[in-house]
Write a protein that holds these residues in place. Structure first.
Motif, PDB file in Angstrom:
ATOM      1  N   PRO A 157       6.860 -89.492 -82.984  1.00 17.23           N
ATOM      2  CA  PRO A 157       7.745 -88.953 -81.610  1.00 17.23           C
ATOM      3  C   PRO A 157       6.229 -88.170 -81.401  1.00 17.23           C
ATOM      4  O   PRO A 157       5.772 -87.735 -82.901  1.00 17.23           O
ATOM      5  CB  PRO A 157       8.850 -88.151 -82.353  1.00 17.23           C
ATOM      6  N   ARG A 160       5.215 -84.135 -76.074  1.00 19.47           N
ATOM      7  CA  ARG A 160       5.158 -85.529 -74.469  1.00 19.47           C
ATOM      8  C   ARG A 160       3.257 -85.858 -73.628  1.00 19.47           C
ATOM      9  O   ARG A 160       2.912 -86.223 -73.479  1.00 19.47           O
ATOM     10  CB  ARG A 160       5.585 -84.911 -72.885  1.00 19.47           C
ATOM     11  N   THR A 180       5.201 -97.305 -74.840  1.00 20.35           N
ATOM     12  CA  THR A 180       5.632 -96.401 -76.048  1.00 20.35           C
ATOM     13  C   THR A 180       6.891 -95.394 -74.483  1.00 20.35           C
ATOM     14  O   THR A 180       6.614 -95.697 -73.294  1.00 20.35           O
ATOM     15  CB  THR A 180       4.315 -95.877 -74.875  1.00 20.35           C
ATOM     16  N   SER A 181       8.295 -94.643 -75.182  1.00 24.20           N
ATOM     17  CA  SER A 181       9.440 -94.208 -74.197  1.00 24.20           C
ATOM     18  C   SER A 181       8.799 -92.616 -73.966  1.00 24.20           C
ATOM     19  O   SER A 181       8.298 -91.623 -75.137  1.00 24.20           O
ATOM     20  CB  SER A 181      10.645 -94.918 -74.725  1.00 24.20           C
ATOM     21  N   TYR A 182       9.001 -92.130 -72.710  1.00 25.02           N
ATOM     22  CA  TYR A 182       8.989 -91.198 -72.548  1.00 25.02           C
ATOM     23  C   TYR A 182      10.715 -90.401 -72.577  1.00 25.02           C
ATOM     24  O   TYR A 182      11.494 -91.324 -71.389  1.00 25.02           O
ATOM     25  CB  TYR A 182       7.741 -90.837 -71.442  1.00 25.02           C
ATOM     26  N   GLU A 183      10.795 -89.084 -72.465  1.00 19.93           N
ATOM     27  CA  GLU A 183      11.957 -87.819 -72.554  1.00 19.93           C
ATOM     28  C   GLU A 183      11.027 -87.133 -72.061  1.00 19.93           C
ATOM     29  O   GLU A 183       9.956 -86.459 -71.655  1.00 19.93           O
ATOM     30  CB  GLU A 183      12.602 -87.390 -73.945  1.00 19.93           C
ATOM     31  N   SER A 184      12.361 -85.767 -72.132  1.00 17.62           N
ATOM     32  CA  SER A 184      11.923 -84.413 -70.601  1.00 17.62           C
ATOM     33  C   SER A 184      10.449 -84.003 -71.366  1.00 17.62           C
ATOM     34  O   SER A 184       9.432 -83.314 -70.462  1.00 17.62           O
ATOM     35  CB  SER A 184      12.437 -83.113 -70.831  1.00 17.62           C
ATOM     36  N   SER A 185      10.153 -83.624 -73.007  1.00 14.24           N
ATOM     37  CA  SER A 185       9.787 -82.683 -73.312  1.00 14.24           C
ATOM     38  C   SER A 185       9.167 -83.594 -74.655  1.00 14.24           C
ATOM     39  O   SER A 185       7.969 -83.330 -75.397  1.00 14.24           O
ATOM     40  CB  SER A 185      10.449 -81.729 -74.461  1.00 14.24           C
ATOM     41  N   ARG A 186       9.209 -84.819 -75.172  1.00  8.33           N
ATOM     42  CA  ARG A 186       7.962 -85.441 -75.656  1.00  8.33           C
ATOM     43  C   ARG A 186       8.486 -86.809 -75.402  1.00  8.33           C
ATOM     44  O   ARG A 186       9.047 -87.690 -74.799  1.00  8.33           O
ATOM     45  CB  ARG A 186       9.161 -85.831 -77.058  1.00  8.33           C
ATOM     46  N   ALA A 187       6.866 -87.942 -76.191  1.00  9.27           N
ATOM     47  CA  ALA A 187       7.181 -89.154 -75.759  1.00  9.27           C
ATOM     48  C   ALA A 187       7.593 -89.861 -77.437  1.00  9.27           C
ATOM     49  O   ALA A 187       7.255 -88.823 -78.663  1.00  9.27           O
ATOM     50  CB  ALA A 187       5.788 -89.880 -75.065  1.00  9.27           C
TER      51      ALA A 187
END
Length: 229
Positions: A157, A160, A180-187
């Motif tokens: 983690p 981003r 790699t997966s992306y979320e709102s505030s992190r990858a």
């Protein structure tokens, strides 16, 4: 990359993913057309024979052999009308006895079909054995092979905005990326690492150093990954 069942083997060699590989020999006027296909299961292996029977519908024989699984526990062959033992078994032996490294015979997940057009000259049993074996061996000499290894997936983690730079640094350091997966505030970056406790510990230390201690790795499942042979 789909995860396969756990096996005793942690690595083996196979055909590079992509199109079928073809090679042709002429022996005493007979044409021997060898087609190799990467085959993850029996259905894929058998479909190659079906397809080639349609493509080369006027050929006399469509002999086949395949080896499947990391442990190479599925092995089949067919003479398809040639004298018993003169085609399928020599082809199978050419696959299972193939040295991918000095002293290493680990070729698997591969099917071979040899299409024969008879040239009017009888080869005899010994000649057929040599012809079918040589056809597969010659095709393998030029075929693109890769090493398939079972690797441990480790997630990292990270903020981003820092993901791109860290991914580049990891690639430059020789790590194999597994997505790699992306979320709102992190990858979440994922590495594929040899499934070995010391290797994972070493990777964790490298990641900590690269991120000034702000990120650490978390182990997940395993995946089979293609690497250059």
């Amino acid at each position: 990359m789909a995860e396969q069942e756990e096996s005793r083997a942690t690595a083996y060699t196979t055909l590079a993913d992509g199109e079928d590989f073809r090679h042709e020999l002429e022996i005493k006027r007979s044409r021997f057309i060898t087609v190799l296909r990467r085959s993850p299961n029996e259905d894929a292996a058998r479909s190659l024979v079906t397809e080639l029977r349609k493509e080369f519908h006027d050929a006399g024989h469509h002999c086949s052999a395949f080896v499947l699984g990391p442990d190479r526990d599925v092995q089949r062959s067919s003479d398809d009308g040639e004298p018993s033992g003169t085609a399928g078994i020599p082809m199978l032996e050419a696959l299972i006895k193939r040295e991918t490294q000095p002293g290493v015979t680990d070729l698997s997940d591969i099917s071979a079909v040899v299409v024969r057009y008879f040239g009017g000259i009888l080869l005899g049993a010994g000649g057929l054995v040599r012809a079918y074996s040589e056809s597969v061996s010659a095709a393998l000499d030029s075929a693109p092979l890769v090493q398939r290894r079972r690797l441990r997936i480790c997630a990292i983690p990270v903020a981003r905005h820092a993901a791109g730079r860290l991914e580049n640094d990891l690639r430059s350091a020789g790590f194999v990326m597994a997505g790699t997966s992306y979320e709102s505030s992190r990858a979440v970056l994922r590495l594929a690492i040899a499934d070995d406790a010391q290797e994972i510990l070493n990777a964790g230390e490298r990641v900590a150093a690269m991120t000034a201690g702000s990120s650490e790795i978390h182990t997940e499942g395993t995946e089979w990954v293609d690497l250059p042979a």
